[in-house]
Design an enzyme around this catalytic site. Sequence first.
Site, mmCIF file in Angstrom:
data_model
loop_
_atom_site.group_PDB
_atom_site.id
_atom_site.type_symbol
_atom_site.label_atom_id
_atom_site.label_comp_id
_atom_site.label_asym_id
_atom_site.label_seq_id
_atom_site.Cartn_x
_atom_site.Cartn_y
_atom_site.Cartn_z
ATOM 1 C CB VAL A 11 -23.964 -47.291 -0.558
ATOM 2 C CG1 VAL A 11 -22.548 -47.740 -0.829
ATOM 3 C CG2 VAL A 11 -23.999 -45.811 -0.222
ATOM 4 C CG ASP A 12 -25.699 -53.441 -0.034
ATOM 5 O OD1 ASP A 12 -24.711 -53.923 -0.598
ATOM 6 O OD2 ASP A 12 -26.382 -54.067 0.791
ATOM 7 C CG ASN B 187 -28.757 -56.034 4.079
ATOM 8 O OD1 ASN B 187 -28.230 -57.147 4.009
ATOM 9 N ND2 ASN B 187 -29.503 -55.546 3.111
ATOM 10 C CB THR C 224 -26.212 -40.994 7.352
ATOM 11 O OG1 THR C 224 -25.583 -40.961 6.076
ATOM 12 C CG2 THR C 224 -25.169 -41.015 8.446
ATOM 13 N N GLY C 225 -28.426 -43.210 5.606
ATOM 14 C CA GLY C 225 -29.493 -43.205 4.595
ATOM 15 C C GLY C 225 -30.715 -43.921 5.146
ATOM 16 C CE1 TYR D 116 -30.332 -50.858 7.394
ATOM 17 C CE2 TYR D 116 -28.326 -51.080 8.679
ATOM 18 C CZ TYR D 116 -29.321 -51.645 7.909
ATOM 19 O OH TYR D 116 -29.316 -52.999 7.654
ATOM 20 C CG ASP E 19 -22.027 -43.072 -8.097
ATOM 21 O OD1 ASP E 19 -21.835 -43.923 -7.197
ATOM 22 O OD2 ASP E 19 -22.616 -43.330 -9.158
HETATM 23 P P1 ADP Z 1 -27.613 -47.145 5.126
HETATM 24 O O1 ADP Z 1 -28.587 -48.270 4.901
HETATM 25 O O2 ADP Z 1 -26.363 -47.609 5.803
HETATM 26 O O3 ADP Z 1 -28.238 -45.966 5.769
HETATM 27 P P2 ADP Z 1 -27.723 -46.007 2.417
HETATM 28 O O4 ADP Z 1 -27.112 -46.629 1.219
HETATM 29 O O5 ADP Z 1 -29.210 -45.962 2.504
HETATM 30 O O6 ADP Z 1 -27.080 -46.776 3.658
HETATM 31 O O7 ADP Z 1 -27.185 -44.522 2.590
HETATM 32 C C1 ADP Z 1 -25.956 -44.144 3.153
HETATM 33 C C2 ADP Z 1 -25.557 -42.805 2.557
HETATM 34 O O8 ADP Z 1 -25.007 -43.006 1.268
HETATM 35 C C3 ADP Z 1 -26.724 -41.832 2.353
HETATM 36 O O9 ADP Z 1 -26.266 -40.529 2.677
HETATM 37 C C4 ADP Z 1 -27.005 -41.932 0.847
HETATM 38 O O10 ADP Z 1 -27.541 -40.727 0.328
HETATM 39 C C5 ADP Z 1 -25.612 -42.142 0.299
HETATM 40 N N1 ADP Z 1 -25.500 -42.773 -1.025
HETATM 41 C C6 ADP Z 1 -26.443 -43.470 -1.728
HETATM 42 N N2 ADP Z 1 -25.938 -43.898 -2.908
HETATM 43 C C7 ADP Z 1 -24.637 -43.466 -2.960
HETATM 44 C C8 ADP Z 1 -23.578 -43.569 -3.907
HETATM 45 N N3 ADP Z 1 -23.723 -44.208 -5.069
HETATM 46 N N4 ADP Z 1 -22.379 -42.978 -3.608
HETATM 47 C C9 ADP Z 1 -22.188 -42.336 -2.437
HETATM 48 N N5 ADP Z 1 -23.139 -42.207 -1.497
HETATM 49 C C10 ADP Z 1 -24.360 -42.754 -1.746
#
Ligand code: ADP
Length: 187
Positions: free
Chosen positions: A45-46, A36, A130-131, A133, A22
């Site tokens: 993540v955001d 975003n 890669t989440g 988006y 995490d």
């Molecule tokens: P985006 O909108 O840029 O695609 P996301 O936050 O949806 O960003 O996801 C980007 C990547 O980060 C995905 O692989 C997601 O599973 C991963 N992710 C989500 N939360 C965390 C976290 N707390 N720590 C590390 N990686 C995370």
Amino acid sequence: MSDAPSSDASSSTDRLVLMRGDLTTVAADALVNTANASLMGGGGVDGALHRAAGPRLRAECRKLRGCPMGEARITGAGLLPARYVIHAVGPMWRGGQHGERELLANCYRQVFALVEAHDLRSVAFPSIATGVYGFPIEEAAPIALRAMLSALERLASLERVTAVLFSDADLAVYRRTLDALRTPSPA
Ligand code: ADP
């Protein structure tokens, strides 16, 4: 005592760490957010970074008035175990014919330009775009890892770059990709 040249001890690949975890719990000079364009928070993540950082991060982001896709901005890190958050706005995947790869590469370049400008020793990344988006991780991993290796080669003061993957499957893609990048292609 070893006579090995000192550059061996600090080669780019030694200073690149891949881990599952995490991002909000990783200690580094800067944590990279996959934001975003509004910079006002979201999911994934955001959302996790904003929750862990507390309201000060949101207040700093508001002052920036957004960030175009493919670019990055730096703020303080609130309560996170870091000095800075670098907010990168990745491209939404729309099939791959809309400049998505170049925009993603530009995000990584801009993050490292900020790392250099602030003379940071360590930076930790999630897998940008890669989440939600939808950027395929197999396509994103070589772009991310090439940018990390090239920054480590260029910036001697950069001691550690950490890629923090959220799942074993994503970590496996990064590991495989890094192995392939390290293996010289046949002449
Ligand atoms: P985006 O909108 O840029 O695609 P996301 O936050 O949806 O960003 O996801 C980007 C990547 O980060 C995905 O692989 C997601 O599973 C991963 N992710 C989500 N939360 C965390 C976290 N707390 N720590 C590390 N990686 C995370």
